[in-house]
Write an enzyme that holds these catalytic residues in place. Structure first.
Site, PDB file in Angstrom:
ATOM      1  CD  GLU A 177      -3.113   0.738   0.207  1.00 44.71           C
ATOM      2  OE1 GLU A 177      -2.468   1.708  -0.274  1.00 44.71           O
ATOM      3  OE2 GLU A 177      -4.325   0.608   0.045  1.00 44.71           O
ATOM      4  NE  ARG A 233      -5.264  -2.309   8.956  1.00 41.98           N
ATOM      5  CZ  ARG A 233      -5.207  -1.840   7.699  1.00 41.98           C
ATOM      6  NH1 ARG A 233      -4.658  -0.659   7.447  1.00 41.98           N
ATOM      7  NH2 ARG A 233      -5.712  -2.556   6.703  1.00 41.98           N
ATOM      8  CG  ASN A 240      -6.522   1.738   4.956  1.00 40.44           C
ATOM      9  OD1 ASN A 240      -5.772   0.776   4.947  1.00 40.44           O
ATOM     10  ND2 ASN A 240      -7.387   1.981   3.992  1.00 40.44           N
ATOM     11  CD  GLU A 265     -10.407  -5.880   5.668  1.00 41.10           C
ATOM     12  OE1 GLU A 265     -11.206  -6.392   4.854  1.00 41.10           O
ATOM     13  OE2 GLU A 265      -9.183  -5.933   5.536  1.00 41.10           O
ATOM     14  CG  ASN A 284      -8.594   2.786   0.766  1.00 40.65           C
ATOM     15  OD1 ASN A 284      -7.409   3.094   0.747  1.00 40.65           O
ATOM     16  ND2 ASN A 284      -8.999   1.543   0.956  1.00 40.65           N
ATOM     17  CG  ASP A 339      -7.241  -0.127  -1.885  1.00 40.85           C
ATOM     18  OD1 ASP A 339      -6.594   0.729  -1.260  1.00 40.85           O
ATOM     19  OD2 ASP A 339      -7.314  -1.306  -1.496  1.00 40.85           O
TER      20      ASP A 339
END
Length: 285
Positions: A15, A95, A97, A116, A143, A192
């Site tokens: 990522e 967390r 992201n 999630e 995201n 994403d």
């Protein structure tokens, strides 16, 4: 525009690619790794993080990373991490992201439920060193965030809902009313990470979609770049003139049969996007 693998990393959850000076930085969230790759020399380096690490970005005083435990300053010379801010001390199951900076040096980053499922993901903004919740409605997985070159528009992604929201940004950094900008059909994948190019178009990586899509400022799909892995997470523009696109990918969620069918899953790819990207402004932190 064919894509090729430029670095074999087999990331569980690659990522956050970002071009900083002369190299591409990215992370493997689940393996707790920070990566630096110099395409000109082929040299790759890796650091271990003390917790899940969602992203790395430049700041005026060094590198900033988003760990599960909060914002930290990261020193690649020593491999040390220093806590700067804990945005969600009462949400231990969340967390951090994804994140971006805008042209004014404001830092925008999101959180998500590590499982999630719970709707506990919030979007935060750090303006002149002060980090606060932007007040946007929570979602399971935040995201994107990407900001237009003039800093007036923020794109915020609800990955589970398949929606990318267009949000006006005031001169003071306060966000206005979100407007539904792009809706992704779940059969095509889940939106994403995203990034803006020099022509103001939005590039959206599709988890489960084997591709990255390019949308014009009106939200119309104008092109699709296929990639040799299903779970594409984000792209960054780098190299000379910022004219090479680098894409991260993930092996997470793929069973043995799927991994056998896509041996490139989790690797770093590059392709010619046909357009330049925008330079990354260091965060004002």
């Amino acid at each position: 525009m064919s894509a090729e693998r430029v670095l074999k990393v087999e990331a569980t959850l690659g990522e956050g690619p970002v071009w900083i000076e002369d190299a591409l930085w990215f992370v493997d969230i689940k393996q707790r790794h920070i990566h630096r790759f110099d395409p000109a020399t082929g040299v790759a380096k890796r650091w271990d993080a003390p917790d899940q690490v969602g992203w790395v970005l430049p700041s005026k005083t060094g590198l900033i990373v988003g760990l599960k435990t909060g914002l930290h300053r990261f020193d690649p010379e020593t491999g040390s991490f220093a806590l700067l801010h804990k945005p969600e001390p009462t949400r231990p199951n969340n967390r951090l992201n994804d994140a971006t900076t805008d042209s004014l040096g404001r830092l925008w980053f999101g959180s998500m439920d590590d499982g999630e499922g719970a709707v506990t993901g919030h979007l935060f903004g750090c303006i002149k060193g002060v980090c606060t919740d932007t007040g946007l409605p929570p979602v399971p997985i935040t995201n994107g965030p990407a900001v237009s070159a003039d800093g007036d528009t923020l794109y915020h992604t609800d990955t589970v809902g398949g929606v990318i929201w267009r949000v006006p940004v005031g001169d003071d950094g306060v966000l206005g009313t979100p407007v539904k900008h792009i809706v992704i059909d779940q059969k095509d994948g889940h939106p994403d990470g995203s990034v803006i190019d020099a022509e103001g178009h939005l590039w959206v990586a599709l988890w489960g979609g084997w591709c990255v899509r390019r949308y014009d400022p009106a939200g119309t799909l104008v092109s699709t770049q296929k990639l040799p892995a299903s779970n594409i997470t984000k792209i960054a523009f780098g190299g000379p003139g910022l004219r090479t696109a680098y894409a991260t990918s993930a092996r997470a969620g793929l069973d043995e049969a799927a991994l056998a069918a896509q041996p490139e899953a989790g690797n770093l790819f590059a392709f010619d996007p046909g357009v330049a990207g925008l330079p990354v402004t260091p965060a004002d932190l």
